[in-house]
Scaffold this motif. Structure first.
Motif, short mmCIF file in Angstrom:
data_model
loop_
_atom_site.label_atom_id
_atom_site.label_comp_id
_atom_site.label_asym_id
_atom_site.label_seq_id
_atom_site.Cartn_x
_atom_site.Cartn_y
_atom_site.Cartn_z
N LEU A 1 0.76 -0.99 0.03
CA LEU A 1 -0.11 -0.08 0.15
C LEU A 1 1.08 1.29 0.04
O LEU A 1 2.08 1.18 0.71
CB LEU A 1 -0.92 0.06 1.37
CG LEU A 1 -1.86 -1.05 1.49
CD1 LEU A 1 -2.43 -1.10 3.01
CD2 LEU A 1 -3.24 -0.98 0.56
N GLN B 1 -2.75 5.65 0.40
CA GLN B 1 -3.96 4.31 0.50
C GLN B 1 -4.05 4.14 1.88
O GLN B 1 -5.03 3.67 2.34
CB GLN B 1 -3.42 3.13 -0.31
CG GLN B 1 -3.51 3.45 -1.90
CD GLN B 1 -2.88 2.41 -2.65
OE1 GLN B 1 -2.06 1.77 -2.30
NE2 GLN B 1 -3.62 2.16 -3.92
N LEU C 1 -9.40 1.84 -3.52
CA LEU C 1 -8.28 2.59 -2.96
C LEU C 1 -8.09 3.86 -3.90
O LEU C 1 -8.23 3.84 -5.33
CB LEU C 1 -7.14 1.82 -3.01
CG LEU C 1 -7.17 0.66 -2.02
CD1 LEU C 1 -5.98 -0.31 -1.97
CD2 LEU C 1 -7.27 1.44 -0.48
#
Length: 104
Positions: free
Chosen positions: A3, A7, A96
């Protein structure tokens, strides 16, 4: 895929309104806890857990171990709570923020 910080902070925001559904206590990370985590991740992608005082593990250890077992991402560990994320590839629930491609 890891990530991005953007995010991660987006997921942290979502997690703040989630109920804590996973409790890890004196049995630590039992088969049952792993199964519970997997099914919760599949159902909701974002799962918030709490490590009880009876556990021999730290919240960080629990988070890391469950990430490894469930192939999830640790979003955050704060106090006794932790948040896990795993995208449901067949039925994604969470969109996301896009990752920016770095241009040289």
């Amino acid at each position: 895929t890891m990530l991005t910080s953007k995010q991660r902070s987006y997921l942290r925001g979502l997690a703040s309104t989630e109920d804590t559904i996973l409790m890890v206590g004196k049995g630590d990370i039992s088969e049952n806890v792993i199964l519970q985590t997997k099914s919760a991740l599949k159902a909701r992608e974002l799962v918030k857990g709490k490590v009880l005082e009876t556990s021999t593990l730290t919240p960080r250890e629990v988070c890391d171990a469950l990430c490894a077992e469930c192939k999830a991402e640790g979003v955050q560990v704060i106090g006794s709570k932790f948040v896990l994320y795993k995208r449901n590839e067949t039925d994604p629930k969470i969109v996301l923020p896009k990752t920016e491609k770095k241009r040289n």
